[in-house]
Design a protein around this motif. Structure first.
Motif, short mmCIF file in Angstrom:
data_model
loop_
_atom_site.label_atom_id
_atom_site.label_comp_id
_atom_site.label_asym_id
_atom_site.label_seq_id
_atom_site.Cartn_x
_atom_site.Cartn_y
_atom_site.Cartn_z
N ASN A 375 0.80 -1.21 0.00
CA ASN A 375 0.03 0.11 -0.04
C ASN A 375 0.82 1.11 0.09
O ASN A 375 0.57 2.02 -0.57
CB ASN A 375 -0.85 0.06 1.35
CG ASN A 375 -2.11 -0.83 1.07
OD1 ASN A 375 -3.12 -0.34 0.18
ND2 ASN A 375 -2.49 -1.73 1.40
N SER A 376 2.02 1.21 0.59
CA SER A 376 2.79 2.34 0.80
C SER A 376 3.74 2.47 -0.45
O SER A 376 4.14 3.73 -0.83
CB SER A 376 3.99 2.34 2.01
OG SER A 376 5.03 1.47 1.57
N ILE A 377 3.68 1.61 -1.45
CA ILE A 377 4.39 1.57 -2.76
C ILE A 377 3.31 2.29 -3.72
O ILE A 377 3.60 3.02 -4.36
CB ILE A 377 4.61 0.34 -3.14
CG1 ILE A 377 5.82 -0.25 -2.22
CG2 ILE A 377 5.36 0.52 -4.64
CD1 ILE A 377 6.28 -1.68 -2.38
N VAL A 378 1.94 1.83 -3.66
CA VAL A 378 1.01 1.95 -4.67
C VAL A 378 0.19 3.17 -4.48
O VAL A 378 0.04 4.03 -5.27
CB VAL A 378 0.14 0.62 -4.70
CG1 VAL A 378 -1.01 1.02 -5.87
CG2 VAL A 378 0.90 -0.42 -5.18
N MET A 379 -0.34 3.59 -3.04
CA MET A 379 -1.03 4.63 -2.65
C MET A 379 -0.35 6.05 -3.39
O MET A 379 -1.33 6.77 -3.71
CB MET A 379 -1.47 4.48 -1.13
CG MET A 379 -2.67 4.13 -1.01
SD MET A 379 -4.08 4.59 -1.70
CE MET A 379 -5.59 3.76 -0.89
N MET A 431 12.01 2.87 -3.91
CA MET A 431 12.69 2.06 -2.57
C MET A 431 11.79 1.42 -1.88
O MET A 431 12.45 0.34 -1.39
CB MET A 431 13.35 3.20 -2.06
CG MET A 431 14.55 4.09 -2.53
SD MET A 431 15.87 2.99 -3.19
CE MET A 431 16.62 2.46 -1.58
N GLY A 432 10.66 1.79 -1.75
CA GLY A 432 9.72 0.76 -1.04
C GLY A 432 9.52 -0.74 -1.39
O GLY A 432 9.08 -1.40 -0.76
N LEU A 451 6.32 -9.51 -6.79
CA LEU A 451 4.99 -8.66 -6.77
C LEU A 451 4.91 -7.34 -6.40
O LEU A 451 4.00 -6.57 -6.98
CB LEU A 451 4.22 -9.51 -5.45
CG LEU A 451 3.66 -10.95 -5.67
CD1 LEU A 451 3.10 -11.41 -4.40
CD2 LEU A 451 2.93 -11.24 -6.77
N ASN A 452 5.85 -6.69 -5.63
CA ASN A 452 6.14 -5.54 -5.39
C ASN A 452 6.18 -4.54 -6.78
O ASN A 452 6.01 -3.72 -7.17
CB ASN A 452 6.98 -5.11 -4.41
CG ASN A 452 6.77 -5.53 -3.25
OD1 ASN A 452 5.79 -5.71 -2.83
ND2 ASN A 452 7.69 -5.30 -2.37
N LEU A 453 7.24 -5.31 -7.75
CA LEU A 453 7.46 -4.63 -9.10
C LEU A 453 6.20 -4.65 -10.01
O LEU A 453 5.88 -3.96 -10.74
CB LEU A 453 8.81 -5.41 -9.72
CG LEU A 453 10.18 -4.96 -8.89
CD1 LEU A 453 11.04 -6.01 -9.44
CD2 LEU A 453 10.43 -3.52 -9.20
#
Length: 488
Positions: A375-379, A431-432, A451-453
């Motif tokens: 969420n902190s990456i996408v929002m 970075m997140g 998944l983060n990427l």
């Protein structure tokens, strides 16, 4: 006679913004990431990012005071309808990971309210728990589709209660050494305790800070309802920044008094809020009563937030949609005003994001932390459109737009500040993406970073498909959706 609509004062704006933006979870999550070093991080974040962010929102809100779709309206006016569509799409699609986590938070709050400890839910197999989470999501998806508003009202009351209890927590913990003889958990405090090491690991945590202070564009509709906006709005926002700063710093110090900053529990993000109120009750001889009240209030607030976040972002996307970009079938509503096909699309995407991670993430605590980090990456991707709109406004032709309030009068300086916030947000999101709390290059680390990427690229990339479908339908079908069957 003074216009009655322009009755908000700077202190009204400060309080409204504080309730909209801030929450106890922001303190807990960032303390879990950085310990007491987060005190320095809060000072830097608020001064070089949050203050210019809110003041840019003020100028944009004042300039485009008649825009109904918020950021999308700003982008449409400054950069055209194509990018306005992608701004609306981004605003909606970044809520998908948020929706995937909310049922988890509801179950955790319920578990604490019933069992008053965090061990039960941590021991459940992730696949089983995520299956329960999915069922819970479908239940509230149905609730949202029925247009039930009572849960939202209950959530507002619960959210206000949580806000009050969060402030009370800070005051009671800071007073505990004097009133109850409590010994701070973090000992041997020095100047170095509060100064971060600016290394790779530190920079992987700043996306959570950005996530915490973002979203102030919600205040924009109130700029032109402010008495003397050119003077009172910036004053209100500076006071808001000070309130957030004081709450963040005192909250972090309170956490450091309760939890050893050099030995932070691994499940603090998942259970920290409940540990805090359980221990607070013990300090003051109240047992678990504060814990139970907080858990029940938080559960009600999470349910309301889930229902609201299913419905509201989707309507932002579809309410002012352009049929060149959004297929008319997607904008179709049923007899009770629900964009039913939009709900189906939401169900598919959220279901994938609930079940897929459970395959490669071995325990519930790690799964919760990963989804929170996602969420902190996408929002924050939706904040980028605010900065783009501001840069475009500053590059616009003189006299094209008029604002009752200007954050920065110089076009070049304003553009540079907008660019700074844009670049900083992108850097924080990148970075997140690097996993935290797992062994680097292990199987789980590789699974998480993959998944983060992929998640942000896939979610944003799906936005390119709708215009293609819309064009194909427009070219091949002679039928139009009646006006009364579109989102109002």
């Amino acid at each position: 006679m003074e216009d009655e609509s322009k009755k908000l004062r700077w202190y009204n704006l400060s309080l409204m913004g504080f309730v909209m933006i801030w929450g106890f979870g922001n303190v807990v999550n960032n303390f879990a990431n950085q310990g007491l070093k987060v005190v320095f991080s809060w000072l830097i974040m608020i001064s070089i990012y949050f203050v210019p962010y809110v003041l840019m929102v003020g100028e944009l809100g004042s300039t485009f005071k008649d825009g109904k779709a918020g950021v999308s309206s700003w982008i449409r006016s400054t950069m055209g309808p194509t990018l306005a569509y992608f701004a609306g799409w981004t605003y909606w699609v970044v809520h998908i990971p948020y929706l995937a986590q909310k049922p988890q938070s509801i179950l955790i709050a319920l578990s604490w309210a019933i069992f008053q400890d965090g061990t039960r839910i941590k021991s459940v197999n992730p696949m089983i728990l995520q299956s329960i989470t999915l069922i819970l999501f479908f239940i509230f998806l149905w609730v949202a589709s029925r247009g039930i508003n009572s849960l939202k009202k209950i959530g507002t009351i619960a959210g206000t209660s949580i806000f009050v209890m969060s402030i009370l927590y800070i005051l009671l913990v800071i007073a505990a050494p004097a009133l109850r003889g409590m010994k701070p958990a973090t000992e041997n405090l020095t100047f170095k305790t509060f100064i971060p090491e600016f290394n790779f690991a530190y920079f992987t945590t700043i996306s959570m800070l950005v996530f915490a202070v973002g979203g102030c564009e919600k205040i924009s509709p109130y700029v032109n309802n402010t008495k003397n906006p050119s003077k009172e709005f910036p004053k209100g926002m500076i006071v808001l920044a000070a309130m957030v700063g004081v709450s963040a710093i005192l909250g972090s110090l309170a956490m450091g008094m309760m939890f050893d900053a050099n030995n932070i529990p691994k499940d603090l993000k998942m259970n920290g809020q409940y540990y805090a109120f359980k221990m607070l009750g013990e300090y003051y001889g109240l047992g678990n009563i504060l814990l139970v009240i907080y858990a029940l209030a938080n559960m009600a607030a999470q349910i309301s937030s889930l229902v609201f976040s299913i419905d509201a972002p989707l309507k932002v996307l579809l309410a002012d949609s352009d049929k060149r970009y959004v297929p008319e079938k997607l904008a179709k509503i049923n007899d009770i005003g629900t964009p039913i096909n939009g709900y189906k699309l939401t169900a598919v995407l959220v279901s994938i994001l609930i079940i897929l991670p459970a395959i490669g993430i071995g325990d519930m605590n790690t799964l919760f932390n990963w989804l929170l980090d996602l969420n902190s990456i996408v929002m924050p991707l939706r904040y980028l459109w605010v900065f783009l709109a501001y840069m475009a406004l500053k590059k616009s032709v003189d006299g094209k737009f008029h604002s009752g309030y200007k954050f920065i009068k110089s076009k070049n300086k304003g553009f540079i500040v907008g660019l700074w916030c844009f670049v900083f947000t992108v850097f924080a999101c990148i970075m997140g993406m690097f996993p935290k709390g797992v062994t680097p290059f292990s199987r789980e680390w590789k699974f998480q970073i993959t998944l983060n990427l992929l998640t942000p690229f896939i979610l944003i990339g799906l936005g390119f498909i709708l215009p293609i479908i819309a064009k194909r339908k427009s070219d091949n079908s002679p039928f139009d959706v009646p006006e009364d069957k579109k989102i109002a």
